[in-house]
Design an enzyme around this catalytic site. Structure first.
Site, mmCIF file in Angstrom:
data_model
loop_
_atom_site.group_PDB
_atom_site.id
_atom_site.type_symbol
_atom_site.label_atom_id
_atom_site.label_comp_id
_atom_site.label_asym_id
_atom_site.label_seq_id
_atom_site.Cartn_x
_atom_site.Cartn_y
_atom_site.Cartn_z
ATOM 1 N N ASP A 1 0.802 -1.221 0.000
ATOM 2 C CA ASP A 1 0.000 0.000 0.000
ATOM 3 C C ASP A 1 0.839 1.278 0.000
ATOM 4 O O ASP A 1 0.563 2.209 -0.753
ATOM 5 C CB ASP A 1 -0.922 0.005 1.221
ATOM 6 C CG ASP A 1 -1.619 1.337 1.407
ATOM 7 O OD1 ASP A 1 -2.431 1.697 0.532
ATOM 8 O OD2 ASP A 1 -1.335 2.022 2.401
ATOM 9 N N ASP B 1 4.814 0.891 4.089
ATOM 10 C CA ASP B 1 4.818 -0.402 4.771
ATOM 11 C C ASP B 1 4.636 -1.514 3.744
ATOM 12 O O ASP B 1 4.730 -1.278 2.540
ATOM 13 C CB ASP B 1 3.724 -0.443 5.834
ATOM 14 C CG ASP B 1 2.345 -0.084 5.262
ATOM 15 O OD1 ASP B 1 2.155 -0.268 4.038
ATOM 16 O OD2 ASP B 1 1.472 0.374 6.022
ATOM 17 N N TYR C 1 -7.603 2.671 7.038
ATOM 18 C CA TYR C 1 -8.475 2.995 5.901
ATOM 19 C C TYR C 1 -9.918 2.707 6.278
ATOM 20 O O TYR C 1 -10.550 1.798 5.752
ATOM 21 C CB TYR C 1 -8.068 2.191 4.659
ATOM 22 C CG TYR C 1 -6.782 2.665 4.024
ATOM 23 C CD1 TYR C 1 -6.750 3.809 3.237
ATOM 24 C CD2 TYR C 1 -5.598 1.971 4.218
ATOM 25 C CE1 TYR C 1 -5.569 4.254 2.651
ATOM 26 C CE2 TYR C 1 -4.404 2.405 3.635
ATOM 27 C CZ TYR C 1 -4.402 3.542 2.865
ATOM 28 O OH TYR C 1 -3.249 3.988 2.287
ATOM 29 N N GLU D 1 5.296 10.057 3.414
ATOM 30 C CA GLU D 1 4.894 8.709 2.972
ATOM 31 C C GLU D 1 4.055 8.779 1.695
ATOM 32 O O GLU D 1 3.072 9.517 1.627
ATOM 33 C CB GLU D 1 4.108 7.985 4.056
ATOM 34 C CG GLU D 1 3.788 6.541 3.667
ATOM 35 C CD GLU D 1 3.191 5.727 4.805
ATOM 36 O OE1 GLU D 1 3.329 4.492 4.774
ATOM 37 O OE2 GLU D 1 2.589 6.330 5.712
#
Length: 619
Positions: free
Chosen positions: A163, A166, A323, A570
């Site tokens: 994703d 990570d 999410y 990120e």
């Protein structure tokens, strides 16, 4: 013996004449000269009679099929020979003089950014990588996903995409990312082709859809579960159990358990996955076998989403932390619209235009986040997608009322993006604050830039020069300018003069929050905690994750290039998918328009074919 002189006189020929041959010849010549003086002769006759020294110089040349003047003939031949000589001389010079090859015009910034942004997906691949992955610091990873979890029925969950920074595979934002990529290919395949990236983006999409097809029983007509996630990241309560957030490891070195999360009532996730497969089926329509496989899977998923109601992140699941889904009504409209385009089945269109669904999805009550397309809320995207149907096919009753409503709502959303309205704040540098100053703003900005450019292109393709915001008419150029200013900000036209796309320009984030990019590929395996030193290092990442769009600046245009602060550094799949869509929409020549018809390939004619005229009347 008497004969007749053919030239005008009678001749008496006496065989017994005793004159010598010379006398006879002399007499004949005298007679011939007398004949010549009594009647003009043509040139042919003269040539018979005159001696070699007395022939007239010819004024004409007989070419067989035509007789031309000698002067003209000589002049023409001379001119041709001279021209041939000049042509040969020029050719010789051209071939001997060094040539200067003029290269094609340099690609614009949006095309360059597109080519880099797509590379991010190569860096995020999980499973056994293809030989042409072209990311030197990545290798095969997580090949035992599914097999290592005895509690799941899904034993082959290798592949797909990690994703973000990570190594968790979240199907909810991941399927939204694939839907966005497919949508951009359907609309702008010519621009992808011009950029040399069409095959690349299709490979990226297929890598994702192949994985989704393994996340449920895609050969069945009915299912009771799907895989929602591989890996976990919850570290609440001070847990030290090795997982994808607690550990900082290269994906290739992961040796801790990666559990599979299944869901049995997850309407939002199933409908979004259906949208991903349905939209991809249009991308791969020329591959009939694969396209039909995608359509079948989409139908199965959508049926499951409608029968087993519920949010996939309900009940305090791991997904709720990262999410969390707010509702599933928007996915019903979104998924239904894509299935209608993929199948042409009016049942899906009836569902997507049902007033009740639109009401539950918030189409009528607005709110602070109205008009913001994201991995959680697809309403703005669905409204534009269905407005397309009205603009180009206008199906009429019984769909017209809701299609007109969606069209009007899309127009209002576009108005809200313009600086003249106060729906959203902007930073001093000009970045629209679609998430109202909260962290990680860029993922929402790129989606809005894509929608604005696409709506502008829809209007132009429908020969409509603009749209109304209240009483004021705005040109489609205003929308394109909005999109350009936002993407230009992301590419470096901002107060910090920093590109937020890694590898674009000379000044971009060097400490991206990403495990694989931050740990050197040096044949040393760093265990779960062993990689922490690379996470906490102040040095730039040893590996450049080209094309990654980081989370972005804060509401004051500030940015901290710190690896441990994921709110700044990120990147995510969903964010980069929106970036790719916006970049391809803005790239290349404006004259390269959208593909109006491909999305309607499976849609039957809106109106039945009229019957043939009656036969002529016969008495």
């Amino acid at each position: 013996m008497y004969g007749r002189d053919p030239w005008g006189g009678a001749l008496e020929i006496n065989a017994a004449d005793s004159a010598t041959d010379d006398d006879r010849s002399r007499n004949l010549q005298d007679l011939d000269r007398a004949a010549l003086s009594s009647r003009p002769l043509d040139e042919t006759q003269q040539s018979w009679l005159l001696g070699p020294g007395e022939q007239k110089k010819k004024k004409y040349v007989d070419l067989g099929c035509i007789i031309v003047s000698r002067k003209i003939f000589v002049w023409t031949v001379g001119t041709l020979l001279f021209s041939a000589f000049i042509a040969g001389f020029v050719t010789l010079i051209v071939k001997t003089v060094p040539r200067h090859h003029h290269s094609k015009a340099a690609p614009d910034n949006y095309t360059l950014g597109l080519q880099k942004a797509l590379m991010f997906f190569n860096a995020q691949r999980s499973g056994k990588l293809p030989k042409h992955n072209n990311v030197s610091w990545r290798g095969n990873s997580c090949l035992r996903d599914g097999k290592s979890d005895p509690s799941t029925m899904f034993k082959d969950l290798s592949g797909g995409y990690f994703d973000a920074g990570d190594t968790i595979k979240f199907n909810f934002p991941g399927s939204f990312a694939m839907t966005m990529l497919s949508w951009s290919v359907i609309e702008y395949s010519a621009k992808y082709e011009a950029a040399g990236e069409l095959n690349h983006v299709k490979e990226i999409i297929k890598w994702g859809t192949d994985y989704f097809l393994r996340s449920f029983n895609s050969s069945a007509d009915s299912i009771d579960r799907i895989a929602a996630q591989v890996g976990v990241g919850d570290t609440s309560g001070g847990s030290t159990t090795p997982n994808d957030h607690y550990c900082w490891m290269r994906p290739e070195d992961i040796d801790y358990p990666r559990p599979v999360t299944e869901c049995h009532s997850c309407s939002d996730l199933a409908a979004e996955m259906a949208a991903a497969l349905a939209s991809a089926s249009i991308v791969f329509k020329d591959n009939k076998v694969y396209s039909q496989k995608l359509v079948h899977g989409a139908k199965t998923l959508f049926k499951f989403s409608r029968e087993q109601r519920g949010r996939y992140s309900a009940g305090g699941s791991d997904a709720a932390t990262f999410y969390n889904s707010s509702m599933y009504w928007d996915e019903f409209i979104w998924g239904g619209a894509w299935l209608y385009y993929a199948t042409g089945n009016n049942t899906y269109l009836s569902l997507a235009t049902a007033p009740g669904l639109a009401k539950h999805a918030g189409a009528f009550w607005g709110g602070p986040d109205y008009g913001i397309l994201s991995w959680d809320n697809k309403l703005a995207g669905a409204q534009l997608l269905l407005s397309r149907l009205r603009l180009f096919l206008s199906p009429g009753y019984p769909y017209e009322e809701m299609l007109r409503t969606f069209h009007n709502q899309t127009s209002i959303v576009m108005c809200s993006y313009l600086p003249i309205f106060s729906s959203f704040n902007r930073t001093k540098g000009g970045l629209i604050q679609l998430n109202h100053g909260r962290p990680q703003p860029l993922q929402y900005v790129v989606n809005a830039a894509f929608l604005a450019t696409l709506f502008s292109d829809y209007l132009e393709a429908a020969d409509t020069p603009g749209w109304y915001c209240g009483p004021t008419f705005y040109s489609t150029d205003v929308l394109r300018e909005f999109a350009k200013t936002q993407i230009d900000y992301i590419l470096g036209k901002n107060p910090r003069k920093m590109s937020y796309v890694v590898g674009f320009g000379n000044h971009y984030p060097k400490h991206v929050h990403h495990r694989g990019a931050s740990i050197p590929k040096n044949k040393i395996k760093y265990n779960c905690k062993g990689g922490w030193k690379w996470r906490d290092s102040k040095n730039p990442n040893p590996n450049t994750i080209v094309g990654a769009m980081v989370a972005g600046p804060d509401k004051h245009d500030g940015f901290r290039d710190v690896r441990t602060n994921y709110n700044y550094t990120e990147p995510t799949l969903a964010g980069n998918a929106g970036l790719v869509a916006a970049l391809v929409a803005l790239s290349g020549e404006k004259s390269t328009r959208i593909d109006k018809n491909t999305i309607f390939s499976a849609v039957p004619p809106m109106f039945p074919t009229p019957p043939p005229p009656p036969a002529p009347w016969k008495p």
